[in-house]
Design an enzyme around this catalytic site. Structure first.
Site, PDB file in Angstrom:
ATOM      1  N   TYR A 236       0.886  -1.370  -0.047  1.00  0.00           N
ATOM      2  CA  TYR A 236      -0.258   0.169  -0.100  1.00  0.00           C
ATOM      3  C   TYR A 236       1.428   1.242  -0.245  1.00  0.00           C
ATOM      4  CZ  TYR A 236       0.899   1.756   4.570  1.00  0.00           C
ATOM      5  OH  TYR A 236       1.060   1.641   6.271  1.00  0.00           O
TER       6      TYR A 236
ATOM      7  N   LYS B  30       6.442  -1.453   2.156  1.00  0.00           N
ATOM      8  CA  LYS B  30       5.161  -0.925   3.158  1.00  0.00           C
ATOM      9  C   LYS B  30       4.057  -2.033   2.727  1.00  0.00           C
ATOM     10  CE  LYS B  30       2.701   3.468   3.348  1.00  0.00           C
ATOM     11  NZ  LYS B  30       3.263   3.745   4.897  1.00  0.00           N
TER      12      LYS B  30
ATOM     13  N   GLU C 207      12.025   3.527  13.741  1.00  0.00           N
ATOM     14  CA  GLU C 207      11.250   4.413  13.504  1.00  0.00           C
ATOM     15  C   GLU C 207      10.277   4.186  14.513  1.00  0.00           C
ATOM     16  OE1 GLU C 207       9.884   3.697   9.408  1.00  0.00           O
ATOM     17  OE2 GLU C 207       9.712   1.141  10.038  1.00  0.00           O
TER      18      GLU C 207
HETATM   19  N1  PDD Z   1       2.912   5.818   6.837  1.00  0.00           N
HETATM   20  N2  PDD Z   1       7.921   4.535   8.544  1.00  0.00           N
HETATM   21  C1  PDD Z   1       6.611   3.801   8.870  1.00  0.00           C
HETATM   22  C2  PDD Z   1       5.984   2.231   9.439  1.00  0.00           C
HETATM   23  C3  PDD Z   1       4.800   4.855   8.332  1.00  0.00           C
HETATM   24  O1  PDD Z   1       3.889   3.360   8.292  1.00  0.00           O
HETATM   25  C4  PDD Z   1       5.439   5.525   7.719  1.00  0.00           C
HETATM   26  C5  PDD Z   1       4.170   5.852   7.346  1.00  0.00           C
HETATM   27  C6  PDD Z   1       6.038   6.110   7.254  1.00  0.00           C
HETATM   28  C7  PDD Z   1       6.269   7.498   7.149  1.00  0.00           C
HETATM   29  O2  PDD Z   1       6.766   7.377   5.674  1.00  0.00           O
HETATM   30  P1  PDD Z   1       5.758   8.884   4.562  1.00  0.00           P
HETATM   31  O3  PDD Z   1       6.515   9.745   4.652  1.00  0.00           O
HETATM   32  O4  PDD Z   1       6.268   8.407   3.122  1.00  0.00           O
HETATM   33  O5  PDD Z   1       4.659   8.662   5.162  1.00  0.00           O
HETATM   34  C8  PDD Z   1       7.648   5.870   7.951  1.00  0.00           C
HETATM   35  C9  PDD Z   1       1.437   6.026   7.013  1.00  0.00           C
HETATM   36  C10 PDD Z   1       1.323   8.063   6.292  1.00  0.00           C
HETATM   37  C11 PDD Z   1       0.310   5.288   7.184  1.00  0.00           C
HETATM   38  O6  PDD Z   1       0.575   3.918   7.374  1.00  0.00           O
HETATM   39  O7  PDD Z   1      -0.828   5.645   7.132  1.00  0.00           O
END
Ligand code: PDD
Length: 287
Positions: A31, A146, A178
């Protein structure tokens, strides 16, 4: 609200998938979450590139071309009532006629997209910063992908909510990885520290923007492993994500972040970076 499901645009209430869908049974899918400002998707190509990385990592052929993906996103964004949105896209390995962990043959993937109004952090959160807790990172070893297998992230983030906090910061083998749904930055002696993009964390799109802005504006920055002691002694901590942008963390495990008179308050580097981020976002959107 218009959604996209397997080639059709339809109201989200009418969208249906099979209970045998492998996304439902196994969390077998990829996703992305893409922020949209004034109906302009931000860093869209980077999100599609990361989607491809995830699909390659889980051995699922990308069912749509880049142009088709762009058209799907454009249509759901156009049909939404909100100007600022977050677009969700998902591809799963589809629904077989039986349940078997092994890849099915001849099964079409399930392709889904929908959009929701962007829920940005509140002004109060920006001004006061947020509280977080820490926890051991108990996820698998492909955190660079992801995928929709998010149970560990769900449980980790709930730990934060149960403690009256916003996010859970994770440590693996004594190093910062993270947040449960965000990347984490450390400010130390006026410089920015970021954990390296490897299998231990998601290569965040916002993370990249932050490091690009640091380089562009001459903020000292270093990408390297961050031991727990450095996390706990940070002058500032930030969390970043597509929906939260850059948010200062002002409490970690009940203790104020930072030292002296600014302890427990958003620091100057966070404010500076957020200003650069907003200017950059607006500049890109005007093009
Ligand atoms: N989440 N790390 C994890 C585990 C995440 O799920 C996300 C983002 C990030 C930040 O990535 P980005 O800057 O590309 O949004 C880091 C999204 C927003 C979510 O799952 O809703």
């Amino acid at each position: 609200m218009t959604a996209y499901l397997n080639g059709q645009f339809l109201p989200i209430e009418e969208a249906r998938i099979s209970p045998l869908d492998r996304g439902f049974l196994f969390g077998d899918g990829a996703y992305e979450v893409i922020p949209v400002y004034s109906r302009h998707p931000f860093r869209l190509d980077e999100h599609f590139k990361r989607l491809q990385h995830t699909l390659d990592g889980i051995r699922l052929p990308n069912p749509l071309s880049l142009d088709d993906w762009r058209a799907v996103v454009a249509r759901v964004v156009r049909d939404s009532a909100s100007d600022d949105q977050s677009v969700y896209i998902q591809v799963t390995r589809g629904a077989d006629s039986r349940r078997d962990q092994a890849f099915p043959t001849g099964v079409a993937p399930t392709i889904f997209a929908f959009t929701a109004p962007l829920v940005a952090p509140s002004a109060a959160q920006r001004e006061a910063g947020i509280a977080v807790v820490s926890a051991p990172d108990n996820r698998w070893s492909r955190c660079d992908l992801k995928t929709v297998s998010l149970l560990a992230n769900v449980l980790l983030r709930q730990q934060a909510i149960d403690a009256g906090c916003v996010e859970t910061i994770m440590l693996r083998d004594g190093f910062l990885t993270e947040g449960a749904a965000s990347n984490i930055f450390v400010v130390k002696d006026g410089g920015l520290l970021a954990p390296p993009k490897d299998h231990r964390m998601l290569p965040g799109i916002t993370y990249d923007v932050v490091l690009e802005l640091a380089a562009r504006h001459g903020m000292p920055h270093e990408v390297r492993d961050i031991p727990e002691a450095e996390l706990r002694a940070a002058d500032e901590l930030w969390m970043t994500s597509s929906t939260k942008e850059i948010l200062p963390i002002t409490r970690l495990d009940g203790k104020p972040v930072g030292k002296g008179s600014v302890a427990g308050k958003p620091g100057p580097a966070a404010k500076q970076m957020y200003a650069w981020y907003c200017a950059f976002r607006d500049e890109v959107m005007r093009k």
